[in-house]
Design a protein around this motif. Structure first.
Motif, PDB file in Angstrom:
ATOM      1  N   ARG A 260     -25.138 -19.687 -58.061  1.00  0.00           N
ATOM      2  CA  ARG A 260     -25.293 -18.438 -57.324  1.00  0.00           C
ATOM      3  C   ARG A 260     -26.182 -18.706 -56.125  1.00  0.00           C
ATOM      4  O   ARG A 260     -26.993 -19.646 -56.123  1.00  0.00           O
TER       5      ARG A 260
ATOM      6  N   ALA B 169     -30.013 -20.464 -55.817  1.00  0.00           N
ATOM      7  CA  ALA B 169     -30.422 -21.237 -56.995  1.00  0.00           C
ATOM      8  C   ALA B 169     -31.298 -22.408 -56.542  1.00  0.00           C
ATOM      9  O   ALA B 169     -30.972 -23.106 -55.593  1.00  0.00           O
TER      10      ALA B 169
ATOM     11  N   GLY C 159     -31.669 -19.054 -68.001  1.00  0.00           N
ATOM     12  CA  GLY C 159     -32.397 -18.213 -67.064  1.00  0.00           C
ATOM     13  C   GLY C 159     -33.709 -17.731 -67.652  1.00  0.00           C
ATOM     14  O   GLY C 159     -34.049 -18.028 -68.798  1.00  0.00           O
TER      15      GLY C 159
ATOM     16  N   ARG D 100     -28.530 -19.451 -63.139  1.00  0.00           N
ATOM     17  CA  ARG D 100     -27.798 -19.319 -61.879  1.00  0.00           C
ATOM     18  C   ARG D 100     -26.915 -20.514 -61.551  1.00  0.00           C
ATOM     19  O   ARG D 100     -26.313 -20.574 -60.491  1.00  0.00           O
TER      20      ARG D 100
END
Length: 136
Positions: free
Chosen positions: A18, A21, A120, A127
């Motif tokens: 994502r 990151a 996470g 991510r």
């Protein structure tokens, strides 16, 4: 696209992330999946991802830290690669149902470790996604 050197123990690490990151999260997951594959950083011949993530700072920094080229592929090419774990989220975000697995397999080869997701904060999904394939 960078040229990938091939040798019998060579692996390609496919990475998706994502936006934003951190390289530590990318490298942590890469090292984890390499260990799972029975491979080390010296076996990696490339990090591979979709074109849309080819300038993502965490991925770029991870490739630099490993001393390997970052190879990118068009979403359409990755969408044509059969993978065991397609994702609607990836398709919506970057136009292919797989980034990590498809990028690892795009040059041919055999999937050694399917898609893994980083941890996470608070134990949820992170991510970054990563997969490892023997270089074809």
């Amino acid at each position: 696209m960078a040229h990938i050197r091939h040798r019998p123990d060579a692996v390609v690490v496919g990475v998706g992330a994502r936006a934003g990151a951190a390289s530590d999260e990318v490298l942590g997951l890469v090292r984890s999946v390499l260990a799972e594959a029975g491979a080390g950083a010296g076996d990696v011949v490339a990090l591979a991802t979709v074109d849309a993530k080819g300038r993502e700072p965490g991925i770029v920094a991870a490739a630099a830290a490993l001393g390997v080229p970052l190879v990118t592929y068009a979403a359409g090419l990755l969408a044509a690669v059969p993978v065991p774990h397609p994702s609607r989220r990836a398709r919506g975000a970057v136009g292919t149902p797989s980034v990590a697995e498809a990028a690892a397999l795009a040059g041919g080869g055999e999937l050694l470790v399917p898609k893994r997701i980083s941890a996470g904060a608070g134990g949820g999904a992170g991510r970054v996604t990563c997969a490892v394939a023997r270089a074809g």
